[in-house]
Design an enzyme around this catalytic site. Structure first.
Site, PDB file in Angstrom:
ATOM      1  N   GLU A  41       0.845  -1.206   0.000  1.00  0.00           N
ATOM      2  CA  GLU A  41       0.000   0.000   0.000  1.00  0.00           C
ATOM      3  C   GLU A  41       0.875   1.250   0.000  1.00  0.00           C
ATOM      4  OE1 GLU A  41      -1.821   0.865   3.803  1.00  0.00           O
ATOM      5  OE2 GLU A  41      -3.668   1.519   2.856  1.00  0.00           O
ATOM      6  N   HIS A  81       2.417   4.625   0.988  1.00  0.00           N
ATOM      7  CA  HIS A  81       2.586   5.269   2.291  1.00  0.00           C
ATOM      8  C   HIS A  81       3.212   6.646   2.104  1.00  0.00           C
ATOM      9  CE1 HIS A  81       1.348   1.621   4.298  1.00  0.00           C
ATOM     10  NE2 HIS A  81       1.455   2.215   5.457  1.00  0.00           N
ATOM     11  N   ASP A  99       3.342  -1.768   6.136  1.00  0.00           N
ATOM     12  CA  ASP A  99       2.345  -2.498   6.933  1.00  0.00           C
ATOM     13  C   ASP A  99       2.704  -3.971   7.076  1.00  0.00           C
ATOM     14  OD1 ASP A  99       1.021  -0.114   7.091  1.00  0.00           O
ATOM     15  OD2 ASP A  99      -0.709  -0.724   5.897  1.00  0.00           O
ATOM     16  N   HIS A 155      -2.197  -3.654   9.077  1.00  0.00           N
ATOM     17  CA  HIS A 155      -2.947  -2.818   8.124  1.00  0.00           C
ATOM     18  C   HIS A 155      -4.411  -2.829   8.579  1.00  0.00           C
ATOM     19  CE1 HIS A 155      -4.246  -1.448   4.094  1.00  0.00           C
ATOM     20  NE2 HIS A 155      -4.987  -2.537   3.961  1.00  0.00           N
ATOM     21  N   GLU A 188      -7.292  -2.088   7.511  1.00  0.00           N
ATOM     22  CA  GLU A 188      -8.390  -2.605   6.699  1.00  0.00           C
ATOM     23  C   GLU A 188      -8.478  -4.130   6.735  1.00  0.00           C
ATOM     24  OE1 GLU A 188      -6.325  -0.210   6.056  1.00  0.00           O
ATOM     25  OE2 GLU A 188      -7.174   1.335   4.746  1.00  0.00           O
ATOM     26  N   HIS A 197      -1.874   7.158   9.115  1.00  0.00           N
ATOM     27  CA  HIS A 197      -1.373   6.465   7.920  1.00  0.00           C
ATOM     28  C   HIS A 197      -0.226   7.268   7.295  1.00  0.00           C
ATOM     29  CE1 HIS A 197      -1.208   4.222   4.201  1.00  0.00           C
ATOM     30  NE2 HIS A 197      -1.303   5.362   3.542  1.00  0.00           N
ATOM     31  N   GLU A 203       4.373   5.400  11.952  1.00  0.00           N
ATOM     32  CA  GLU A 203       4.995   4.509  10.959  1.00  0.00           C
ATOM     33  C   GLU A 203       6.343   5.074  10.490  1.00  0.00           C
ATOM     34  OE1 GLU A 203       1.586   1.989   8.734  1.00  0.00           O
ATOM     35  OE2 GLU A 203       1.606   4.118   8.243  1.00  0.00           O
TER      36      GLU A 203
HETATM   37 ZN    ZN Z   1       0.520   1.733   7.242  1.00  0.00          ZN
HETATM   38 MN    MN Z   2      -2.348   0.303   5.805  1.00  0.00          MN
END
Ligand code: ZN
Ligand code: MN
Length: 271
Positions: free
Chosen positions: A34, A36, A45, A120, A122, A177, A182
């Site tokens: 994904e 970032h 993630d 992650h 989701e 996010h 992170e």
């Molecule tokens: Zn992430």
């Molecule tokens: Mn994510």
């Protein structure tokens, strides 16, 4: 002698010796590919829960399974949305079935303690569904003693740590996010993978408390980050990661029972 931790580096005979008795926990990181933001690699993630699992496994004498490196579709309010190039996602059903199948395979090998460590947001309900279906299938085969601990690693942050990392107030995990947490952990673990000069400086995304489909990309910061990581540091990353490792280790010892963690060579000692 230090035991092997990573399943994909083990021979089947080593793996079988560790797992067949059911006492060794297996940790499964579940991440995503994904975007970032312009400053972080797309495997954050996966990489972060993978690092957590390796460190935890070293402490509690567990094994780490190869991570699931693709996740459920990125959502605007927690991951920027699925329209960004590079973000490569699974349908929910695919993730459910992968999680279910992998856990059932571990059970077939004799594993009876599994931790699913999600990186992650989701993914969470789909990995929960995979755990539930695995347990239901296993019950129908007469296997009732598999125990699963399922978590999002970030939930192990204490108030005290959040106050230190976000002195001006913690926005929310969704807005984090590609944000301070992170980015800090990546600066600590893999500084060479962070392009800090590209950290977006825009204010946090401002979303209504609902979603719109089809997604309207103009409502989402075009950088892909939902808040700025400009205050991220490697020290903050170390603080947060160390807390995850410590508290997740303690949780797994609690839930799986301290007796699980005796070395195989000690298991011949009986009462
Ligand atoms: Zn992430
Ligand atoms: Mn994510």
């Amino acid at each position: 002698m230090k035991h092997n931790i990573l399943i994909f580096n083990m021979t089947w005979t080593e793996y079988s010796a560790r797992t067949s008795g059911g006492s060794t926990p297996v940790l499964l990181p579940v991440g995503a590919l994904e975007q970032h933001g312009p400053h972080l690699p797309m495997n954050c993630d996966t990489l972060i829960p993978g690092a957590v699992c390796q460190q935890v496994a070293g402490r509690i004498d567990a094994l780490v399974a190869p991570p699931l490196s693709y996740g459920y579709k990125s959502q605007p309010r927690s991951g920027g949305g699925n329209h960004f190039p590079g973000t490569t996602s699974l349908d929910g059903n695919t993730l459910v079935m992968m999680t279910r199948d992998i856990i059932k395979e571990f059970a077939r090998h004799g594993v009876r303690k599994v931790a699913v460590v999600v990186g992650h947001t989701e993914n969470l309900m789909f990995t929960i569904e995979g755990c539930d279906l695995a347990l239901r299938d296993l019950r129908s085969q007469g296997i009732r003693d598999l125990r699963i601990v399922h978590m999002g690693y970030w939930e192990f942050s204490s108030e005290q740590t959040l106050r230190k990392v976000f002195p001006d107030g913690f926005p929310s995990w969704n807005l984090e996010h590609a944000g301070v947490m992170e980015t800090s952990i990546m600066l600590h673990l893999h500084p060479n993978l962070v392009q800090f000069d590209k950290v977006p400086l825009h204010p946090p995304a401002d979303f209504p408390p609902y979603d719109i489909y089809p997604v309207e990309p103009h409502r989402i910061p075009s950088s892909g980050a939902l808040s700025s990581a400009k205050t991220a540091t490697a020290d903050k990353g170390r603080l947060m990661l160390d807390e995850y490792i410590e508290t997740i280790s303690m949780a797994l010892i609690d839930e799986f029972g301290a007796e699980s963690f005796s070395r195989p060579d000690k298991q011949e000692q009986t009462l």
